[in-house]
Design a protein around this motif. Structure first.
Motif, PDB file in Angstrom:
ATOM      1  N   VAL A  11       0.832  -1.198   0.000  1.00 38.62           N
ATOM      2  CA  VAL A  11       0.000   0.000   0.000  1.00 38.62           C
ATOM      3  C   VAL A  11       0.869   1.251   0.000  1.00 38.62           C
ATOM      4  O   VAL A  11       1.722   1.427   0.870  1.00 38.62           O
ATOM      5  N   ASP A  12       0.679   2.114  -1.002  1.00 43.85           N
ATOM      6  CA  ASP A  12       1.350   3.398  -1.059  1.00 43.85           C
ATOM      7  C   ASP A  12       0.699   4.304  -0.010  1.00 43.85           C
ATOM      8  O   ASP A  12      -0.521   4.422   0.046  1.00 43.85           O
ATOM      9  N   ARG A  13       1.515   4.959   0.823  1.00 47.18           N
ATOM     10  CA  ARG A  13       0.968   5.729   1.935  1.00 47.18           C
ATOM     11  C   ARG A  13       0.568   7.146   1.557  1.00 47.18           C
ATOM     12  O   ARG A  13       0.244   7.935   2.438  1.00 47.18           O
ATOM     13  N   ARG A  14       0.596   7.484   0.284  1.00 50.26           N
ATOM     14  CA  ARG A  14       0.132   8.811  -0.101  1.00 50.26           C
ATOM     15  C   ARG A  14      -1.342   8.982   0.249  1.00 50.26           C
ATOM     16  O   ARG A  14      -2.124   8.036   0.157  1.00 50.26           O
ATOM     17  N   VAL A  15      -1.713  10.203   0.616  1.00 53.09           N
ATOM     18  CA  VAL A  15      -3.095  10.494   0.990  1.00 53.09           C
ATOM     19  C   VAL A  15      -3.525  11.770   0.290  1.00 53.09           C
ATOM     20  O   VAL A  15      -2.759  12.732   0.182  1.00 53.09           O
ATOM     21  N   ARG A  16      -4.762  11.775  -0.179  1.00 52.52           N
ATOM     22  CA  ARG A  16      -5.369  12.996  -0.711  1.00 52.52           C
ATOM     23  C   ARG A  16      -6.598  13.309   0.137  1.00 52.52           C
ATOM     24  O   ARG A  16      -7.543  12.522   0.172  1.00 52.52           O
ATOM     25  N   LEU A  17      -6.547  14.454   0.813  1.00 53.34           N
ATOM     26  CA  LEU A  17      -7.628  14.910   1.691  1.00 53.34           C
ATOM     27  C   LEU A  17      -8.384  16.008   0.972  1.00 53.34           C
ATOM     28  O   LEU A  17      -7.801  17.032   0.603  1.00 53.34           O
ATOM     29  N   GLN A  18      -9.676  15.789   0.752  1.00 55.01           N
ATOM     30  CA  GLN A  18     -10.491  16.735  -0.018  1.00 55.01           C
ATOM     31  C   GLN A  18      -9.857  17.024  -1.376  1.00 55.01           C
ATOM     32  O   GLN A  18      -9.888  18.153  -1.866  1.00 55.01           O
ATOM     33  N   GLY A  19      -9.244  16.003  -1.964  1.00 54.10           N
ATOM     34  CA  GLY A  19      -8.662  16.133  -3.294  1.00 54.10           C
ATOM     35  C   GLY A  19      -7.256  16.679  -3.335  1.00 54.10           C
ATOM     36  O   GLY A  19      -6.645  16.714  -4.402  1.00 54.10           O
ATOM     37  N   ARG A  93     -27.854  16.276  -0.651  1.00 59.73           N
ATOM     38  CA  ARG A  93     -26.832  15.835  -1.608  1.00 59.73           C
ATOM     39  C   ARG A  93     -25.441  15.960  -0.963  1.00 59.73           C
ATOM     40  O   ARG A  93     -24.750  16.959  -1.121  1.00 59.73           O
ATOM     41  N   LEU A  94     -25.073  14.907  -0.255  1.00 60.35           N
ATOM     42  CA  LEU A  94     -23.812  14.864   0.490  1.00 60.35           C
ATOM     43  C   LEU A  94     -23.349  13.426   0.571  1.00 60.35           C
ATOM     44  O   LEU A  94     -24.158  12.522   0.806  1.00 60.35           O
ATOM     45  N   PHE A  95     -22.056  13.182   0.351  1.00 63.27           N
ATOM     46  CA  PHE A  95     -21.494  11.898   0.741  1.00 63.27           C
ATOM     47  C   PHE A  95     -20.097  12.076   1.313  1.00 63.27           C
ATOM     48  O   PHE A  95     -19.435  13.094   1.074  1.00 63.27           O
ATOM     49  N   VAL A  96     -19.692  11.108   2.120  1.00 64.58           N
ATOM     50  CA  VAL A  96     -18.354  11.062   2.692  1.00 64.58           C
ATOM     51  C   VAL A  96     -17.650   9.836   2.121  1.00 64.58           C
ATOM     52  O   VAL A  96     -18.293   8.894   1.644  1.00 64.58           O
ATOM     53  N   TYR A  97     -16.320   9.831   2.189  1.00 66.66           N
ATOM     54  CA  TYR A  97     -15.570   8.704   1.633  1.00 66.66           C
ATOM     55  C   TYR A  97     -14.211   8.576   2.316  1.00 66.66           C
ATOM     56  O   TYR A  97     -13.642   9.558   2.801  1.00 66.66           O
ATOM     57  N   ASP A  98     -13.721   7.364   2.361  1.00 68.68           N
ATOM     58  CA  ASP A  98     -12.360   7.035   2.775  1.00 68.68           C
ATOM     59  C   ASP A  98     -12.015   5.779   1.994  1.00 68.68           C
ATOM     60  O   ASP A  98     -12.372   4.672   2.389  1.00 68.68           O
ATOM     61  N   CYS A  99     -11.346   5.955   0.870  1.00 69.32           N
ATOM     62  CA  CYS A  99     -11.270   4.898  -0.142  1.00 69.32           C
ATOM     63  C   CYS A  99      -9.885   4.854  -0.772  1.00 69.32           C
ATOM     64  O   CYS A  99      -9.323   5.903  -1.119  1.00 69.32           O
ATOM     65  N   LEU A 100      -9.343   3.658  -0.925  1.00 71.09           N
ATOM     66  CA  LEU A 100      -8.108   3.457  -1.671  1.00 71.09           C
ATOM     67  C   LEU A 100      -8.418   3.321  -3.162  1.00 71.09           C
ATOM     68  O   LEU A 100      -9.390   2.671  -3.539  1.00 71.09           O
ATOM     69  N   ASP A 101      -7.555   3.922  -3.986  1.00 70.07           N
ATOM     70  CA  ASP A 101      -7.661   3.628  -5.407  1.00 70.07           C
ATOM     71  C   ASP A 101      -6.786   2.415  -5.732  1.00 70.07           C
ATOM     72  O   ASP A 101      -6.178   1.810  -4.830  1.00 70.07           O
ATOM     73  N   ASP A 102      -6.718   2.033  -6.979  1.00 71.06           N
ATOM     74  CA  ASP A 102      -6.000   0.805  -7.346  1.00 71.06           C
ATOM     75  C   ASP A 102      -4.490   0.943  -7.214  1.00 71.06           C
ATOM     76  O   ASP A 102      -3.767  -0.056  -7.266  1.00 71.06           O
ATOM     77  N   ASP A 103      -3.988   2.172  -7.051  1.00 76.18           N
ATOM     78  CA  ASP A 103      -2.561   2.391  -6.853  1.00 76.18           C
ATOM     79  C   ASP A 103      -2.188   2.520  -5.375  1.00 76.18           C
ATOM     80  O   ASP A 103      -1.047   2.813  -5.043  1.00 76.18           O
ATOM     81  N   GLY A 104      -3.181   2.300  -4.490  1.00 75.12           N
ATOM     82  CA  GLY A 104      -2.912   2.363  -3.066  1.00 75.12           C
ATOM     83  C   GLY A 104      -2.952   3.753  -2.474  1.00 75.12           C
ATOM     84  O   GLY A 104      -2.579   3.950  -1.316  1.00 75.12           O
ATOM     85  N   VAL A 105      -3.379   4.761  -3.246  1.00 75.16           N
ATOM     86  CA  VAL A 105      -3.517   6.115  -2.714  1.00 75.16           C
ATOM     87  C   VAL A 105      -4.841   6.209  -1.963  1.00 75.16           C
ATOM     88  O   VAL A 105      -5.887   5.795  -2.475  1.00 75.16           O
ATOM     89  N   ARG A 106      -4.792   6.740  -0.745  1.00 79.91           N
ATOM     90  CA  ARG A 106      -5.984   6.864   0.086  1.00 79.91           C
ATOM     91  C   ARG A 106      -6.647   8.219  -0.163  1.00 79.91           C
ATOM     92  O   ARG A 106      -5.991   9.264  -0.083  1.00 79.91           O
TER      93      ARG A 106
END
Length: 227
Positions: A11-19, A93-106
């Motif tokens: 898992v790549d530990r990079r994180v994107r918070l609010q994009g 119209r609201l959603f929350v998320y905490d999701c890994l993409d296929d490259d392991g970026v959270r």
């Protein structure tokens, strides 16, 4: 939407918070520590089958912040990667998320009034892969989605957001936006596959709900709450 069953091996530990990229992000967000667990609505309940209303006066209010906190805690207890407001019986119209993409970026955050860019013919592929839903507990089916998605909307203060996703996170953005438009992934299935998904739900629902209750108790203990 449930968290992916197939996480990348490294898992790549990079994180994107609010994009936006950040150096780190706690595994349990402060929002989830503050929030309370809400009941998750299930397929067949009316609120899940009609479009949600856009946020307007809610921006910047304590009530909106409290809802986001509650949604994050509810999502973690349910082992989700995303959760829409109508899944906790709120017409917004609201959603929350905490999701890994296929490259392991959270990817972590929330978005209000999201609109997906129309998928163009260049640079996007239709991928069929496993998909489930916290509102259809225990069921999984193959659903075709584009491998890239861009959601445009606003944060809790009303500031513009652009959230881009690939792979499993692109699937999450599309799945949650479907919810806010009054749709479930079941609606994208053939009649046969829908029957099979509902059979899985009927067979596994009680076990899934019991696991959520146990996780809620564990989270209460970990965050110092008493029943």
């Amino acid at each position: 939407m449930p968290a992916a069953h197939h996480r990348p091996a490294a898992v790549d530990r990079r994180v994107r918070l609010q994009g936006e990229p950040v150096d780190s992000c706690p595994s349990l967000l402060p929002e989830a520590e503050r929030g309370s667990v809400l009941r998750i609505t299930e397929a067949g309940e009316e609120i899940l089958h009609r479009p949600c209303r856009p946020a307007q006066a809610e921006f910047g209010t304590p009530e909106l912040s409290r809802l986001i906190d509650d949604m994050f805690r509810t999502m973690y207890v349910a082992e989700g990667a995303g959760l829409a407001a109508n899944q906790v019986d709120v017409d917004l119209r609201l959603f929350v998320y905490d999701c890994l993409d296929d490259d392991g970026v959270r990817h972590v955050g929330h978005i209000l009034n999201p609109v997906l860019d129309e998928a163009g013919p260049v640079g996007r592929r239709l991928i069929e892969d496993d998909e489930g839903c916290l509102s259809v507990p225990g069921a999984v089916a193959d659903v075709p989605r584009t491998d890239r998605a861009v959601a445009r909307g606003f944060d809790r203060e009303g500031r513009p957001l652009v959230i881009e996703g690939t792979g499993y996170f692109a699937r999450c953005l599309q799945h949650e936006t479907d919810h806010l438009n009054g749709g479930l992934y079941l609606d994208r299935l053939s009649k046969r596959d829908r029957r099979e998904a509902l059979r899985q739900r009927d067979e596994r629902r009680e076990a899934v709900l019991a696991r959520r209750a146990a996780r809620s108790a564990e989270l209460d203990a970990a965050t110092g709450r008493t029943p």
